[in-house]
Scaffold this active site. Structure first.
Site, PDB file in Angstrom:
ATOM      1  N   TYR A 114      -1.936  -7.148   9.027  1.00  0.00           N
ATOM      2  CA  TYR A 114      -3.305  -7.169   9.549  1.00  0.00           C
ATOM      3  C   TYR A 114      -4.109  -8.099   8.653  1.00  0.00           C
ATOM      4  O   TYR A 114      -4.098  -7.949   7.428  1.00  0.00           O
ATOM      5  CB  TYR A 114      -3.902  -5.758   9.518  1.00  0.00           C
ATOM      6  CG  TYR A 114      -5.357  -5.687   9.933  1.00  0.00           C
ATOM      7  CD1 TYR A 114      -6.363  -5.462   8.988  1.00  0.00           C
ATOM      8  CD2 TYR A 114      -5.736  -5.856  11.250  1.00  0.00           C
ATOM      9  CE1 TYR A 114      -7.698  -5.398   9.355  1.00  0.00           C
ATOM     10  CE2 TYR A 114      -7.074  -5.792  11.640  1.00  0.00           C
ATOM     11  CZ  TYR A 114      -8.049  -5.565  10.680  1.00  0.00           C
ATOM     12  OH  TYR A 114      -9.367  -5.496  11.058  1.00  0.00           O
ATOM     13  N   LYS A 152     -11.877  -6.679  -1.005  1.00  0.00           N
ATOM     14  CA  LYS A 152     -11.791  -5.327  -1.567  1.00  0.00           C
ATOM     15  C   LYS A 152     -12.111  -5.287  -3.072  1.00  0.00           C
ATOM     16  O   LYS A 152     -13.260  -5.349  -3.466  1.00  0.00           O
ATOM     17  CB  LYS A 152     -10.406  -4.732  -1.253  1.00  0.00           C
ATOM     18  CG  LYS A 152     -10.169  -4.574   0.266  1.00  0.00           C
ATOM     19  CD  LYS A 152      -8.807  -3.997   0.560  1.00  0.00           C
ATOM     20  CE  LYS A 152      -8.437  -4.143   2.008  1.00  0.00           C
ATOM     21  NZ  LYS A 152      -9.053  -3.144   2.878  1.00  0.00           N
ATOM     22  N   ASP A 211      -2.231 -13.582   2.158  1.00  0.00           N
ATOM     23  CA  ASP A 211      -3.409 -12.743   2.378  1.00  0.00           C
ATOM     24  C   ASP A 211      -3.345 -11.601   1.360  1.00  0.00           C
ATOM     25  O   ASP A 211      -2.640 -10.615   1.559  1.00  0.00           O
ATOM     26  CB  ASP A 211      -3.420 -12.203   3.810  1.00  0.00           C
ATOM     27  CG  ASP A 211      -4.619 -11.295   4.028  1.00  0.00           C
ATOM     28  OD1 ASP A 211      -4.796 -10.817   5.169  1.00  0.00           O
ATOM     29  OD2 ASP A 211      -5.373 -11.040   3.062  1.00  0.00           O
TER      30      ASP A 211
HETATM   31  P1  KE4 Z   1     -12.148  -6.748   6.055  1.00  0.00           P
HETATM   32  O1  KE4 Z   1     -12.689  -7.720   7.096  1.00  0.00           O
HETATM   33  O2  KE4 Z   1     -11.915  -5.361   6.632  1.00  0.00           O
HETATM   34  O3  KE4 Z   1     -12.952  -6.758   4.755  1.00  0.00           O
HETATM   35  O4  KE4 Z   1     -10.708  -7.302   5.598  1.00  0.00           O
HETATM   36  C1  KE4 Z   1      -9.732  -7.529   6.589  1.00  0.00           C
HETATM   37  C2  KE4 Z   1      -8.365  -7.480   5.944  1.00  0.00           C
HETATM   38  C3  KE4 Z   1      -7.690  -8.675   5.736  1.00  0.00           C
HETATM   39  N1  KE4 Z   1      -6.474  -8.691   5.154  1.00  0.00           N
HETATM   40  C4  KE4 Z   1      -5.876  -7.544   4.751  1.00  0.00           C
HETATM   41  C5  KE4 Z   1      -4.525  -7.615   4.108  1.00  0.00           C
HETATM   42  C6  KE4 Z   1      -6.524  -6.293   4.931  1.00  0.00           C
HETATM   43  O5  KE4 Z   1      -5.903  -5.159   4.529  1.00  0.00           O
HETATM   44  C7  KE4 Z   1      -7.786  -6.259   5.541  1.00  0.00           C
HETATM   45  C8  KE4 Z   1      -8.532  -4.963   5.786  1.00  0.00           C
HETATM   46  N2  KE4 Z   1      -7.787  -3.760   5.581  1.00  0.00           N
HETATM   47  C9  KE4 Z   1      -8.174  -2.620   6.388  1.00  0.00           C
HETATM   48  C10 KE4 Z   1      -7.348  -1.395   5.967  1.00  0.00           C
HETATM   49  N3  KE4 Z   1      -5.980  -1.611   5.976  1.00  0.00           N
HETATM   50  C11 KE4 Z   1      -9.619  -2.331   6.299  1.00  0.00           C
HETATM   51  C12 KE4 Z   1     -10.018  -0.976   6.818  1.00  0.00           C
HETATM   52  C13 KE4 Z   1     -10.763  -1.068   8.115  1.00  0.00           C
HETATM   53  O6  KE4 Z   1     -10.387  -1.901   8.963  1.00  0.00           O
HETATM   54  O7  KE4 Z   1     -11.727  -0.266   8.278  1.00  0.00           O
END
Ligand code: KE4
Length: 427
Positions: A143, A266, A238
């Site tokens: 993701y 994060k 990523d």
């Molecule tokens: P954000 O746009 O949510 O800050 O980051 C996206 C993203 C990009 N790349 C990786 C590897 C990520 O894990 C994420 C976001 N992770 C999720 C949880 N696995 C965020 C939680 C959510 O979507 O509420």
């Protein structure tokens, strides 16, 4: 009883889709209703009804030092006295950028943004501009945020909700993204030959955290490097989740494979909205205003987020990282021992302060393996251990995290409650 949480969620459902600000928070992957958080303190969350939970979600990995870490709060409070946002250069963003580059020297130049999605979307735009190509190769279960290019067989909330892809993404755009199984280099070679001279970039979570925790085979990441080189494409790591978690210097330090571009999020914001993309200087100098690739953001480099990120990374020294890694290893070993004692099919793994587990006897090397795990047992176990005050991610397709605030007492209490919960759930 979660009376107050239930009342608040009733109001939330009338306001927000699913009552939440992000889908995976809605507990759809495990059923039931989410609790409403009142506060966080160190390794714990306290909900609106006063119930306490040892927290292994930690805002989905953002809180490396735990909740409301005093040095982080002090740094934010100090920065706040001077204002909260300027939309102008500050020394804070320079200091955080220098610290990131010190930890990750391959990130020679970077741009701060406000979310991981912005970081990955921008990295892909840059890769397409730099190569003059359109196609992207990603991996099933990875993701990379909710950018159109990535909602193809994605992990995390997309997988949790069982959404194959997302409506609203034009077929013409989705067709530019190929997704193949993680750890399958033959599939990568095949996809690269199909996309050929149209392949702009391979993007990968060096360790998948969004299909549960899935580690790369020893030769996999190096294999991606050589496929990208042979194809004239870029390799993007990523590290929004793995950055500053699987090693102080992230995947480059852990696996000695160099990506052309890296995305971060994060931990880099210490719990406030901040993310970044960066890497080779020749690529980043193509980004506006030094180059033609446009990307912008009102709150990019927000001084409060920069202050929180700086305070976090300054404290996240190699010795603290090793201490948290040791606690994480102890937790995972304890989970394995409990599952063995209870004769429950189980596999678990960890890297640094990030971990995951599946109810499945065989190792999990791909998203297909993850989905073949006993998701129903996971759902029963999730609620049984939540009732005992331990909060794992509300989906089998997420990773867990340990913070510097999780002491031996928390690990011991967690293992005791896991044994009781799994004993009840396995039946
Ligand atoms: P954000 O746009 O949510 O800050 O980051 C996206 C993203 C990009 N790349 C990786 C590897 C990520 O894990 C994420 C976001 N992770 C999720 C949880 N696995 C965020 C939680 C959510 O979507 O509420």
């Amino acid at each position: 009883m979660t009376v107050r949480s239930a009342a608040i969620m009733a109001r939330a459902r009338d306001l927000f889709p699913g009552g939440v600000s992000s889908p995976v928070r809605a507990f759809r992957g495990v059923g039931g209703e989410p609790f409403v958080v009142y506060r966080g303190e160190g390794p714990r969350l306290v909900d609106a009804d006063g119930r306490q939970y040892i927290d292994y979600v930690l805002s989905w990995g953002a809180l490396a030092l735990g909740h409301a870490s005093p040095p982080v709060l002090d740094a934010i409070a100090e920065a706040m006295q001077r204002g909260t946002s300027f939309g102008a250069p500050t020394e804070l963003e320079v200091e955080l950028g220098e610290l990131v580059r010190q930890r990750m020297p391959h990130v020679e130049m970077m741009r701060f943004v406000s979310s991981g999605t912005e970081a990955t979307m921008s990295a892909i735009r840059l890769a397409r501009a730099a190569t003059g190509r359109e196609c992207i190769l990603k991996f099933d279960g990875c993701y990379h945020g909710h950018g159109d290019a990535f909602l193809v067989r994605a992990g995390s909330g997309v997988a949790t909700l069982g959404l194959p892809d997302s409506p609203g993404v034009p077929d013409s755009l989705a067709a530019l993204t190929l997704s193949v199984p993680f750890n399958d280099l033959d599939a990568v070679h095949e996809a690269a030959s199909v996309q050929g001279s149209r392949l702009a970039a391979i993007i990968v979570e060096p360790i998948i955290g969004n299909a549960g925790f899935i580690a790369p085979d020893p030769a996999f990441l190096r294999g991606l490097r050589s496929v990208a080189d042979d194809a004239g494409a870029l390799l993007i790591f990523d590290e929004v989740m793995t950055g500053f978690r699987i090693a102080p210097g992230g995947a480059h330090e852990r696996f000695a494979v160099r990506a052309d571009l890296t995305t971060l999020g994060k931990v880099i914001g210490g719990g406030l909205p901040a993310a970044a993309y960066g890497g080779r200087r020749d690529l980043m100098e193509m980004v506006a205003p030094s180059g033609p690739v446009y990307q912008a953001g009102t709150l990019s480099g927000n001084p409060l987020a920069m202050a929180a990120g700086l305070a976090t990374l300054r404290l996240l020294t190699p010795s603290l990282h090793q201490k948290v890694e040791a606690r994480t290893t102890r937790l995972v070993s304890g989970l394995r021992e409990i599952a063995a004692r209870l004769r429950v099919p189980f596999t678990a793994d960890s890297a640094g302060s990030m971990f995951g587990f599946f109810f499945r006897a065989e190792p999990v090397r791909s998203f297909a393996d993850a989905r073949a795990s006993d998701v129903q047992l996971f759902r029963r176990f999730f609620h049984a251990v939540l009732e005992l005050g331990v909060y794992f991610a509300p989906s089998p397709f997420e990773a867990g995290f340990v913070s510097a605030a999780h002491g031996d007492a928390e690990i011991d209490a967690t293992l005791d409650r896991v044994e009781r919960a799994l004993g009840a759930a396995r039946a």
